[in-house]
Design a protein around this motif. Structure first.
Motif, mmCIF file in Angstrom:
data_model
loop_
_atom_site.group_PDB
_atom_site.id
_atom_site.type_symbol
_atom_site.label_atom_id
_atom_site.label_comp_id
_atom_site.label_asym_id
_atom_site.label_seq_id
_atom_site.Cartn_x
_atom_site.Cartn_y
_atom_site.Cartn_z
ATOM 1 N N VAL A 129 0.846 -1.199 0.000
ATOM 2 C CA VAL A 129 0.000 0.000 0.000
ATOM 3 C C VAL A 129 0.878 1.243 0.000
ATOM 4 O O VAL A 129 0.615 2.218 -0.720
ATOM 5 C CB VAL A 129 -0.966 -0.008 1.206
ATOM 6 C CG1 VAL A 129 -1.643 1.321 1.387
ATOM 7 C CG2 VAL A 129 -1.989 -1.120 1.055
ATOM 8 N N THR A 130 1.942 1.217 0.778
ATOM 9 C CA THR A 130 2.860 2.357 0.824
ATOM 10 C C THR A 130 3.494 2.580 -0.544
ATOM 11 O O THR A 130 3.587 3.728 -1.012
ATOM 12 C CB THR A 130 3.949 2.113 1.884
ATOM 13 O OG1 THR A 130 3.330 1.865 3.141
ATOM 14 C CG2 THR A 130 4.873 3.297 2.006
ATOM 15 N N ASN A 131 3.934 1.515 -1.198
ATOM 16 C CA ASN A 131 4.531 1.632 -2.536
ATOM 17 C C ASN A 131 3.524 2.171 -3.540
ATOM 18 O O ASN A 131 3.852 3.036 -4.375
ATOM 19 C CB ASN A 131 5.085 0.296 -3.014
ATOM 20 C CG ASN A 131 6.396 -0.051 -2.342
ATOM 21 O OD1 ASN A 131 7.102 0.829 -1.855
ATOM 22 N ND2 ASN A 131 6.710 -1.339 -2.308
ATOM 23 N N ILE A 132 2.322 1.692 -3.487
ATOM 24 C CA ILE A 132 1.289 2.163 -4.417
ATOM 25 C C ILE A 132 1.028 3.643 -4.206
ATOM 26 O O ILE A 132 0.959 4.426 -5.174
ATOM 27 C CB ILE A 132 -0.005 1.332 -4.267
ATOM 28 C CG1 ILE A 132 0.222 -0.085 -4.775
ATOM 29 C CG2 ILE A 132 -1.174 1.978 -4.987
ATOM 30 C CD1 ILE A 132 -0.922 -1.049 -4.479
ATOM 31 N N LEU A 133 0.888 4.035 -2.952
ATOM 32 C CA LEU A 133 0.641 5.450 -2.652
ATOM 33 C C LEU A 133 1.831 6.315 -3.060
ATOM 34 O O LEU A 133 1.663 7.417 -3.608
ATOM 35 C CB LEU A 133 0.331 5.634 -1.161
ATOM 36 C CG LEU A 133 -1.023 5.108 -0.693
ATOM 37 C CD1 LEU A 133 -1.132 5.264 0.817
ATOM 38 C CD2 LEU A 133 -2.155 5.842 -1.390
ATOM 39 N N TYR A 134 3.034 5.803 -2.827
ATOM 40 C CA TYR A 134 4.233 6.565 -3.201
ATOM 41 C C TYR A 134 4.310 6.734 -4.717
ATOM 42 O O TYR A 134 4.563 7.835 -5.219
ATOM 43 C CB TYR A 134 5.483 5.856 -2.675
ATOM 44 C CG TYR A 134 6.763 6.537 -3.071
ATOM 45 C CD1 TYR A 134 7.159 7.733 -2.464
ATOM 46 C CD2 TYR A 134 7.555 6.009 -4.087
ATOM 47 C CE1 TYR A 134 8.325 8.364 -2.850
ATOM 48 C CE2 TYR A 134 8.727 6.643 -4.472
ATOM 49 C CZ TYR A 134 9.118 7.827 -3.856
ATOM 50 O OH TYR A 134 10.271 8.457 -4.240
ATOM 51 N N ASN A 135 4.073 5.624 -5.440
ATOM 52 C CA ASN A 135 4.111 5.686 -6.898
ATOM 53 C C ASN A 135 2.998 6.578 -7.439
ATOM 54 O O ASN A 135 3.186 7.316 -8.407
ATOM 55 C CB ASN A 135 4.019 4.289 -7.515
ATOM 56 C CG ASN A 135 5.284 3.488 -7.283
ATOM 57 O OD1 ASN A 135 6.351 4.059 -7.106
ATOM 58 N ND2 ASN A 135 5.152 2.169 -7.302
ATOM 59 N N HIS A 136 1.847 6.535 -6.829
ATOM 60 C CA HIS A 136 0.734 7.387 -7.245
ATOM 61 C C HIS A 136 1.072 8.858 -6.995
ATOM 62 O O HIS A 136 0.809 9.720 -7.851
ATOM 63 C CB HIS A 136 -0.538 6.975 -6.495
ATOM 64 C CG HIS A 136 -1.741 7.772 -6.857
ATOM 65 N ND1 HIS A 136 -2.338 7.683 -8.097
ATOM 66 C CD2 HIS A 136 -2.438 8.720 -6.170
ATOM 67 C CE1 HIS A 136 -3.357 8.525 -8.146
ATOM 68 N NE2 HIS A 136 -3.433 9.154 -6.971
#
Length: 142
Positions: A129-136
């Motif tokens: 979730v952190t990676n997805i939010l960071y990439n977003h």
């Protein structure tokens, strides 16, 4: 897996409880037998041996006492058998206790492993979730 182990723990505990009840029943039977012996002893103590009179009255009293003594011997034999059974039950309790402890250990171990696995999965999902939010967030800046 833990549900199956929980059921095995419950079954092992039931076996242990059953053996403990058997031991209690056995000890109660032994106690009753000793009470019966005490009752017979007190009854023998109340029998008076005639000091005068016919010889047949003396023989009858003596036979009555002998019958009580024989009854005491029979009860003592029963107590001996009950004590042998008690030793067997104690061995069964030891075995049942070991089985219960083994099942409980395996259950707790599986439960702990499941908790660790769930925790790792939670951390992994949080990282994703952190990676997805960071990439977003990174894509929005461009």
């Amino acid at each position: 897996m833990t549900k199956h182990l929980a059921n095995l723990v419950k079954i092992a505990k039931q076996k242990l409880d059953t053996q403990e009840k058997n031991l209690l029943r056995n000890q109660t039977s032994i106690s009753r037998k000793y009470t019966d012996i005490d009752t017979i002893h007190s009854h023998i103590a109340t029998i008076s041996i005639p000091s005068s009179g016919s010889f047949s009255a003396y023989i009858n009293q003596k036979d009555s006492i002998q019958a009580h003594v024989y009854e005491i011997n029979e009860i003592q034999l029963q107590i001996g058998l009950l004590k042998q059974e008690q030793e067997y039950i104690k061995k069964e309790i030891r075995i049942a206790h070991l089985e219960y402890e083994k099942m409980l250990y395996l259950y707790n171990k599986a439960k702990d492993e499941k908790a660790i696995q769930d925790n790792k999965q939670e951390v992994k999902m949080a990282d994703e979730v952190t990676n997805i939010l960071y990439n977003h967030h990174k894509a929005e800046k461009k």
